[in-house]
Scaffold this motif. Sequence first.
Motif, PDB file in Angstrom:
ATOM      1  N   THR A   1      43.583 -40.336  25.207  1.00  7.72           N
ATOM      2  CA  THR A   1      44.964 -41.125  25.203  1.00  7.72           C
ATOM      3  C   THR A   1      46.006 -40.406  25.907  1.00  7.72           C
ATOM      4  O   THR A   1      46.084 -39.183  25.432  1.00  7.72           O
ATOM      5  CB  THR A   1      45.244 -41.651  23.752  1.00  7.72           C
ATOM      6  N   ASN A   2      47.081 -40.913  26.277  1.00  8.20           N
ATOM      7  CA  ASN A   2      47.806 -40.430  26.909  1.00  8.20           C
ATOM      8  C   ASN A   2      48.918 -39.758  25.800  1.00  8.20           C
ATOM      9  O   ASN A   2      49.642 -38.867  26.278  1.00  8.20           O
ATOM     10  CB  ASN A   2      48.888 -41.581  27.559  1.00  8.20           C
ATOM     11  N   ASP A   3      48.671 -40.103  24.419  1.00 10.89           N
ATOM     12  CA  ASP A   3      49.715 -39.485  23.604  1.00 10.89           C
ATOM     13  C   ASP A   3      48.771 -38.195  23.111  1.00 10.89           C
ATOM     14  O   ASP A   3      49.201 -37.373  22.213  1.00 10.89           O
ATOM     15  CB  ASP A   3      50.160 -40.329  22.516  1.00 10.89           C
ATOM     16  N   GLY A   4      47.692 -37.930  23.440  1.00  9.53           N
ATOM     17  CA  GLY A   4      46.601 -37.090  23.288  1.00  9.53           C
ATOM     18  C   GLY A   4      46.073 -37.108  21.546  1.00  9.53           C
ATOM     19  O   GLY A   4      45.774 -36.119  21.149  1.00  9.53           O
ATOM     20  N   VAL A   5      46.304 -38.085  20.961  1.00 10.54           N
ATOM     21  CA  VAL A   5      45.829 -38.201  19.579  1.00 10.54           C
ATOM     22  C   VAL A   5      44.452 -38.666  19.437  1.00 10.54           C
ATOM     23  O   VAL A   5      43.899 -38.158  18.821  1.00 10.54           O
ATOM     24  CB  VAL A   5      46.652 -39.587  18.946  1.00 10.54           C
ATOM     25  N   ALA A   6      43.724 -39.393  20.507  1.00 13.40           N
ATOM     26  CA  ALA A   6      42.419 -39.532  20.238  1.00 13.40           C
ATOM     27  C   ALA A   6      41.493 -39.292  21.623  1.00 13.40           C
ATOM     28  O   ALA A   6      42.422 -39.258  22.789  1.00 13.40           O
ATOM     29  CB  ALA A   6      41.993 -41.228  20.076  1.00 13.40           C
ATOM     30  N   THR A   7      40.353 -39.128  21.556  1.00 12.71           N
ATOM     31  CA  THR A   7      39.584 -38.740  22.736  1.00 12.71           C
ATOM     32  C   THR A   7      38.302 -39.785  22.705  1.00 12.71           C
ATOM     33  O   THR A   7      37.742 -39.921  21.460  1.00 12.71           O
ATOM     34  CB  THR A   7      39.065 -37.404  22.804  1.00 12.71           C
ATOM     35  N   ILE A   8      37.537 -39.901  23.711  1.00 13.50           N
ATOM     36  CA  ILE A   8      36.415 -40.535  23.830  1.00 13.50           C
ATOM     37  C   ILE A   8      35.436 -39.818  24.766  1.00 13.50           C
ATOM     38  O   ILE A   8      35.774 -39.384  25.860  1.00 13.50           O
ATOM     39  CB  ILE A   8      36.730 -41.871  24.638  1.00 13.50           C
ATOM     40  N   LEU A   9      34.288 -39.412  24.046  1.00 17.79           N
ATOM     41  CA  LEU A   9      33.108 -38.991  24.899  1.00 17.79           C
ATOM     42  C   LEU A   9      31.738 -39.529  24.396  1.00 17.79           C
ATOM     43  O   LEU A   9      31.454 -39.163  23.182  1.00 17.79           O
ATOM     44  CB  LEU A   9      33.160 -37.484  24.759  1.00 17.79           C
ATOM     45  N   PRO A  10      31.335 -40.361  24.860  1.00 25.19           N
ATOM     46  CA  PRO A  10      29.968 -40.839  24.507  1.00 25.19           C
ATOM     47  C   PRO A  10      28.901 -39.779  24.383  1.00 25.19           C
ATOM     48  O   PRO A  10      28.809 -38.998  25.183  1.00 25.19           O
ATOM     49  CB  PRO A  10      29.566 -41.978  25.271  1.00 25.19           C
ATOM     50  N   HIS A  11      28.016 -39.859  23.226  1.00 26.70           N
ATOM     51  CA  HIS A  11      26.851 -38.763  23.304  1.00 26.70           C
ATOM     52  C   HIS A  11      25.668 -39.264  24.315  1.00 26.70           C
ATOM     53  O   HIS A  11      24.943 -38.428  24.810  1.00 26.70           O
ATOM     54  CB  HIS A  11      26.313 -38.634  22.102  1.00 26.70           C
TER      55      HIS A  11
END
Length: 139
Positions: free
Chosen positions: A23-33
């Motif tokens: 996210t642009n605020d750096g709070v969350a990330t997404i990486l599917p397994h």
Amino acid sequence: MATTQDVKNYLAYWFQLGKKVVTNDGVATILPHEIFTSDRYSQEFEECWQKIITNASNYHLEGTHQTIGELLQAEWEMHPCARCDMPVPMRNIGMPPLVCTCHDLIGWPNTEIPAPRGPINNQNQLVAIRDRLKNVRVS
């Protein structure tokens, strides 16, 4: 212009190397397994894609500055990286990005391991192999 499918494929390739969408605020990330199921993208990947695309201007690929929303605009196209052949966004209008997406991957490119790929239809691959074998002439 990069199509929605081009951007989706771009993310799938980089996910295979462990790059996350942030996210642009750096709070969350997404990486599917799991990226693939047989010859298509996995349900987990598709759910991540839907989450990303619904708020595309709030997400970017780790190590890049362009948001997913920006990549879907007319001035961006996907091209192979000159260094590692992975898909990277390039502006067809204005200045190109300062660095390649692969700039922060230690030991990349690595020709000793299989390169990231898109979904593969096994049936089509087997038919192509069969057809090549049928065309081999015995001397």
